[in-house]
Every structure is written in structure tokens, then in C-alpha cells.
Design a protein around this motif. Sequence first.
Motif, PDB file in Angstrom:
ATOM      1  N   CYS A 113     -44.655  40.930  23.954  1.00 15.61           N
ATOM      2  CA  CYS A 113     -44.289  41.108  22.529  1.00 15.61           C
ATOM      3  C   CYS A 113     -44.531  42.587  22.244  1.00 15.61           C
ATOM      4  O   CYS A 113     -45.538  42.954  21.643  1.00 15.61           O
ATOM      5  CB  CYS A 113     -45.171  40.251  21.633  1.00 15.61           C
ATOM      6  SG  CYS A 113     -45.021  38.487  21.931  1.00 15.61           S
ATOM      7  N   ALA A 115     -42.853  45.325  20.728  1.00 10.26           N
ATOM      8  CA  ALA A 115     -42.475  46.211  19.624  1.00 10.26           C
ATOM      9  C   ALA A 115     -43.494  46.149  18.485  1.00 10.26           C
ATOM     10  O   ALA A 115     -44.087  45.093  18.250  1.00 10.26           O
ATOM     11  CB  ALA A 115     -41.096  45.805  19.116  1.00 10.26           C
ATOM     12  N   PRO A 116     -43.725  47.251  17.780  1.00 10.92           N
ATOM     13  CA  PRO A 116     -43.037  48.543  17.888  1.00 10.92           C
ATOM     14  C   PRO A 116     -43.551  49.452  19.005  1.00 10.92           C
ATOM     15  O   PRO A 116     -42.978  50.505  19.226  1.00 10.92           O
ATOM     16  CB  PRO A 116     -43.279  49.187  16.521  1.00 10.92           C
ATOM     17  CG  PRO A 116     -44.558  48.573  16.040  1.00 10.92           C
ATOM     18  CD  PRO A 116     -44.606  47.181  16.609  1.00 10.92           C
ATOM     19  N   GLY A 117     -44.639  49.089  19.712  1.00 11.23           N
ATOM     20  CA  GLY A 117     -44.885  49.792  20.959  1.00 11.23           C
ATOM     21  C   GLY A 117     -46.151  50.616  21.096  1.00 11.23           C
ATOM     22  O   GLY A 117     -46.320  51.319  22.089  1.00 11.23           O
ATOM     23  N   LYS A 119     -49.165  49.659  21.796  1.00  7.06           N
ATOM     24  CA  LYS A 119     -49.947  49.246  22.972  1.00  7.06           C
ATOM     25  C   LYS A 119     -49.178  49.564  24.254  1.00  7.06           C
ATOM     26  O   LYS A 119     -49.770  49.965  25.258  1.00  7.06           O
ATOM     27  CB  LYS A 119     -50.288  47.753  22.887  1.00  7.06           C
ATOM     28  CG  LYS A 119     -51.199  47.430  21.706  1.00  7.06           C
ATOM     29  CD  LYS A 119     -51.637  45.990  21.713  1.00  7.06           C
ATOM     30  CE  LYS A 119     -52.309  45.602  20.405  1.00  7.06           C
ATOM     31  NZ  LYS A 119     -51.347  45.467  19.281  1.00  7.06           N
ATOM     32  N   ASP A 137     -39.205  42.158  23.778  1.00  2.00           N
ATOM     33  CA  ASP A 137     -39.362  41.708  22.386  1.00  2.00           C
ATOM     34  C   ASP A 137     -38.079  41.000  21.974  1.00  2.00           C
ATOM     35  O   ASP A 137     -36.991  41.356  22.422  1.00  2.00           O
ATOM     36  CB  ASP A 137     -39.642  42.881  21.442  1.00  2.00           C
ATOM     37  CG  ASP A 137     -40.354  42.426  20.160  1.00  2.00           C
ATOM     38  OD1 ASP A 137     -41.577  42.622  20.054  1.00  2.00           O
ATOM     39  OD2 ASP A 137     -39.666  41.848  19.283  1.00  2.00           O
ATOM     40  N   ARG A 142     -36.505  46.139  16.455  1.00  2.00           N
ATOM     41  CA  ARG A 142     -37.895  46.565  16.669  1.00  2.00           C
ATOM     42  C   ARG A 142     -38.055  47.163  18.069  1.00  2.00           C
ATOM     43  O   ARG A 142     -38.758  48.144  18.253  1.00  2.00           O
ATOM     44  CB  ARG A 142     -38.845  45.371  16.487  1.00  2.00           C
ATOM     45  CG  ARG A 142     -39.048  44.993  15.019  1.00  2.00           C
ATOM     46  CD  ARG A 142     -39.871  43.724  14.869  1.00  2.00           C
ATOM     47  NE  ARG A 142     -41.239  43.845  15.346  1.00  2.00           N
ATOM     48  CZ  ARG A 142     -42.244  44.321  14.622  1.00  2.00           C
ATOM     49  NH1 ARG A 142     -42.047  44.724  13.392  1.00  2.00           N
ATOM     50  NH2 ARG A 142     -43.459  44.369  15.130  1.00  2.00           N
ATOM     51  N   ASP A 165     -36.294  36.474  24.696  1.00  2.00           N
ATOM     52  CA  ASP A 165     -37.275  35.547  24.134  1.00  2.00           C
ATOM     53  C   ASP A 165     -38.434  35.447  25.126  1.00  2.00           C
ATOM     54  O   ASP A 165     -38.251  34.984  26.260  1.00  2.00           O
ATOM     55  CB  ASP A 165     -36.599  34.188  23.928  1.00  2.00           C
ATOM     56  CG  ASP A 165     -37.529  33.189  23.264  1.00  2.00           C
ATOM     57  OD1 ASP A 165     -38.760  33.439  23.246  1.00  2.00           O
ATOM     58  OD2 ASP A 165     -37.039  32.172  22.761  1.00  2.00           O
ATOM     59  N   GLY A 166     -39.602  35.868  24.687  1.00  2.00           N
ATOM     60  CA  GLY A 166     -40.769  35.883  25.571  1.00  2.00           C
ATOM     61  C   GLY A 166     -41.197  34.495  26.026  1.00  2.00           C
ATOM     62  O   GLY A 166     -41.961  34.373  26.981  1.00  2.00           O
ATOM     63  N   ASP A 263     -49.404  39.991  23.035  1.00  2.00           N
ATOM     64  CA  ASP A 263     -49.901  40.394  21.713  1.00  2.00           C
ATOM     65  C   ASP A 263     -49.019  39.644  20.707  1.00  2.00           C
ATOM     66  O   ASP A 263     -48.087  40.205  20.128  1.00  2.00           O
ATOM     67  CB  ASP A 263     -49.747  41.916  21.582  1.00  2.00           C
ATOM     68  CG  ASP A 263     -50.373  42.460  20.319  1.00  2.00           C
ATOM     69  OD1 ASP A 263     -51.395  41.916  19.887  1.00  2.00           O
ATOM     70  OD2 ASP A 263     -49.834  43.439  19.764  1.00  2.00           O
TER      71      ASP A 263
HETATM   72  C1  SAM Z   1     -47.906  41.678  16.741  1.00  2.76           C
HETATM   73  S1  SAM Z   1     -46.307  42.260  17.041  1.00  2.76           S
HETATM   74  C2  SAM Z   1     -46.529  43.154  18.544  1.00  2.76           C
HETATM   75  C3  SAM Z   1     -47.102  44.530  18.358  1.00  2.76           C
HETATM   76  C4  SAM Z   1     -47.006  45.373  19.607  1.00  2.76           C
HETATM   77  N1  SAM Z   1     -47.673  44.762  20.732  1.00  2.76           N
HETATM   78  C5  SAM Z   1     -47.568  46.769  19.395  1.00  2.76           C
HETATM   79  O1  SAM Z   1     -48.661  47.062  19.881  1.00  2.76           O
HETATM   80  O2  SAM Z   1     -46.901  47.579  18.753  1.00  2.76           O
HETATM   81  C6  SAM Z   1     -45.494  40.813  17.573  1.00  2.76           C
HETATM   82  C7  SAM Z   1     -44.092  41.029  18.118  1.00  2.76           C
HETATM   83  O3  SAM Z   1     -43.665  39.786  18.680  1.00  2.76           O
HETATM   84  C8  SAM Z   1     -42.263  39.740  18.579  1.00  2.76           C
HETATM   85  N2  SAM Z   1     -41.824  38.361  18.834  1.00  2.76           N
HETATM   86  C9  SAM Z   1     -41.763  37.310  17.979  1.00  2.76           C
HETATM   87  N3  SAM Z   1     -41.285  36.226  18.619  1.00  2.76           N
HETATM   88  C10 SAM Z   1     -41.069  36.593  19.903  1.00  2.76           C
HETATM   89  C11 SAM Z   1     -40.558  35.927  21.033  1.00  2.76           C
HETATM   90  N4  SAM Z   1     -40.206  34.628  20.997  1.00  2.76           N
HETATM   91  N5  SAM Z   1     -40.435  36.621  22.178  1.00  2.76           N
HETATM   92  C12 SAM Z   1     -40.775  37.933  22.242  1.00  2.76           C
HETATM   93  N6  SAM Z   1     -41.245  38.612  21.190  1.00  2.76           N
HETATM   94  C13 SAM Z   1     -41.401  37.954  20.041  1.00  2.76           C
HETATM   95  C14 SAM Z   1     -41.987  40.284  17.201  1.00  2.76           C
HETATM   96  O4  SAM Z   1     -40.654  40.730  17.091  1.00  2.76           O
HETATM   97  C15 SAM Z   1     -43.028  41.403  17.096  1.00  2.76           C
HETATM   98  O5  SAM Z   1     -42.453  42.626  17.430  1.00  2.76           O
END
Ligand code: SAM
Length: 390
Positions: A113, A115-117, A119, A137, A142, A165-166, A263
Motif C-alpha cells: 500500500c 502511496a503517497p510514498g 515509507k 497501490d 495516488r 489490488d494488493g 501499511d
Molecule cells: C495508509 S495509506 C499508505 C501510506 C504509504 N505507505 C506511505 O507511507 O505514504 C494506505 C494506502 O492503501 C491504498 N489501498 C487501499 N486499498 C488497497 C488495495 N486493495 N490494494 C492496494 N492498496 C490499497 C490506498 O490507496 C492508500 O494509498
Amino acid sequence: MNTAPNSPLPDAFIKFLNDNGLDPSIYTSTDSFPRYIRLKPGHEAKIGEIEAELQCKLNVVGWLPSFYSLPPDVQIANSKAYQEGKVYGIDAASGAAVQALNIAPGDHVLDLCAAPGAKLCMILDILGDSGSATGVDVARHRLAACRTMVQKYALGDRCRLLVADGTSFSLIPFRDSAASKLSNGSTLEKKIDVFKEWTSKRPWKERKRAAKAREVSPLQILEPELIFYGKHSGVIGCTRDELYQTVNDEELYACGYDKVLVDAECTHDGSIRHVQKFENWGWQTLQRRVLDAERTDDLTNLQFRLLSNGFRLLKAGGSLIYSTCSLTVAQNEEVIERFLLDNSSAELQEIVDFNTWPCKIGRIPKTLRFDPVTSQTSGLFVAKFTKLPL
Ligand SMILES: C[S@@+](CC[C@H](N)C(=O)[O-])C[C@H]1O[C@@H](n2cnc3c(N)ncnc32)[C@H](O)[C@@H]1O
């Protein structure tokens, strides 16, 4: 929605916190906990210059390498140091989640997961000129912002970004051994259609393929869409079949990722500065986006599925971090309890260094909780797992 007396928070949010056993007083300490920046490696000698520009002292965060704290009211976005890519705006708790992965040279890391990046950039900085990072993501816009960030900090070389899709993503890292294994099956003819150097102008064939996929199913991602790859990400020179080839769950024990970060998407209730934004966006939006019970149930299922798939993609002996910026037990301890019941090869691990970190132990031993009062950071839950051999 009414607001509780003497509190900037609406009653419904206070109720959400009470229902989840969370102490509302942490939401009143925003002004007293600092902001954080991470210094890009190689800019250590520039600290004085950056302090002069931001007109404040940067205090070393003793428990987290390269992190500095600064007063909460200092804005870094318009500074030269930020715009020129010398510093990152990232909370120390987020940095701890990445640090807990113990990334080693040569690791192949998956950020499910991404975005926005923030980490992902830290992962890439730690990797330096070895290994690779795969950022996934589901939200294309994003992940496009994530691509901008990776490029701004000149970190793209060993990175590939895929909209996917993760919960079902399946691509393996491109190790040398995986490369040779995969290339054995490819014919010379197929080799002609290989990925060349990445350019922001996508070839006509690619654009047509992506448009067609969206046409067939606009709301569903059928195949991971590669929106960026660097020179040493392992993509250049391989064919589509090689890149998109998947392996079975047993094979993943040998050729999965060394490190995985999940995350996960969450209600963000621990991210106090995020919650504060609803003051401007309107508390009704908070009700819709955070408090809605049906949405929260869906989220815990999503978190479970992201964690399960991230773990499936981990190699034996590898490490996975599950983190959320929610402080509810439902999105953290309960998700990992369900996951551990379902995965006999998953073992919860102690996080190295945690005893020097200013955080609490979660409701399950070995899990960690950061919160503004205890940690002087944003709220974050962190758990670490390893995959036992078959
Ligand atoms: C908490 S944020 C991640 C923040 C990121 N790790 C960072 O450090 O900037 C959660 C992310 O999960 C993504 N997300 C939601 N459902 C998802 C899925 N099924 N598969 C992959 N990513 C997903 C969202 O679009 C969002 O960008």
C-alpha cells in the motif's frame, strides 16, 4: 453533528473513540507534539544551512537514524531544502515502521500500500544501490504522486510501481535466479517485445492495452499496470510474459520477497493532524469516511486480505510489517489474531530496538503502539511477522 463541550471534536467522534476504548485526550495534544523530518542520506553537512532556512533548531531524534524533530508550527513545504529533495516530511512513527523491517543490502522489498510514498522513499534510501523495491497501490492517482516523489528524490533506479489490488497482487521480485528461471521458457521471438528504458510517454500499444482494460471493467483492475520502473528494477530487458508470470504459493517460499510492508488502508483515527483536517472539510465527512460502521467492517476485511496476501508473497525467513495509523483494536490486534489463526507458518516477532523506542506494547505482546502522548508522534500500530519454512 454536535461538538462535545470544551472539545474541538464532535460528539460522534468522541463516541467512536469511547466505543473503541481510545482516550480522547490524545486529540487535544496536537499543538504540543513536534513535526518530524528525515534527512536524505548524504546531506548531513547541510543541517546548519537547513536550520537557518527554516529558522528553527532541528533536534536529533536519538532513537531513529536520520530523523529530526522541529516545532509543530514550522511548515517545510515551501522551503528550498524540501523542494530540492534534501529532506522528507515523515512522522517518526512511520519511520519506526520501516526501521522495524531491518532492510539489508540486496533485499527485494514489497510495499503493498505504497502511496503517497514516504515509507517507500525511506526503503529506497536504505537499499541504496542494491536490491529492489516494488510499490503497489490500488489508487492510480495516488501512485502517480508516489512516482513524482520517487523521481523528485532521485530514487527510481531500483524501483517499480504497479497499480494493482494488493489483495490479489502476485508478481514476484526479479531476482537473478528468478530471471534465469523465467527466461528459460521464453522464445527468441518473444524476447523482441521486451521492456525498454522507462519513458513518461507510454508506447501506443501499452496505452491501447490499458484503455481496453479500463473499458472492459472500469472499476476493476484486471492486471497490474506498470506506471514506472527504473534502470535496475529488473524490468528492462524482460518480456511481458516474464514480468507478469506468477508462481504458486509453495514456490513463493523460495522466490518471494525478503521484506514486505503492509501499511494498510485504515480509518486514520490515530493520525491526529489528519483528523484535524475534518474541521475544515466538515465533520459530516468524518462521519462518512471514518465512523460509518459498515465501512469499518469492510476495512477490517480489506486489512485482513492485504496482510494475508502480503504474507503469501513473503519468502521463508523473510519479515513482514503490518501497520495502520488507526488505534482501534478492531483494525489491529483483531486483524492479526484472525491472520495468525489462518496462517500456521506466520510467527509474530519481537521488533529489534523497540525497547529504546518511546511506545507502548499493544494488546498482543510484541506488537507496538505509538501515540502522541506516549511517543510525541502520530498514532501508529506496528506488528512484525516472519514466515516459517514449510
Ligand atoms: C495508509 S495509506 C499508505 C501510506 C504509504 N505507505 C506511505 O507511507 O505514504 C494506505 C494506502 O492503501 C491504498 N489501498 C487501499 N486499498 C488497497 C488495495 N486493495 N490494494 C492496494 N492498496 C490499497 C490506498 O490507496 C492508500 O494509498
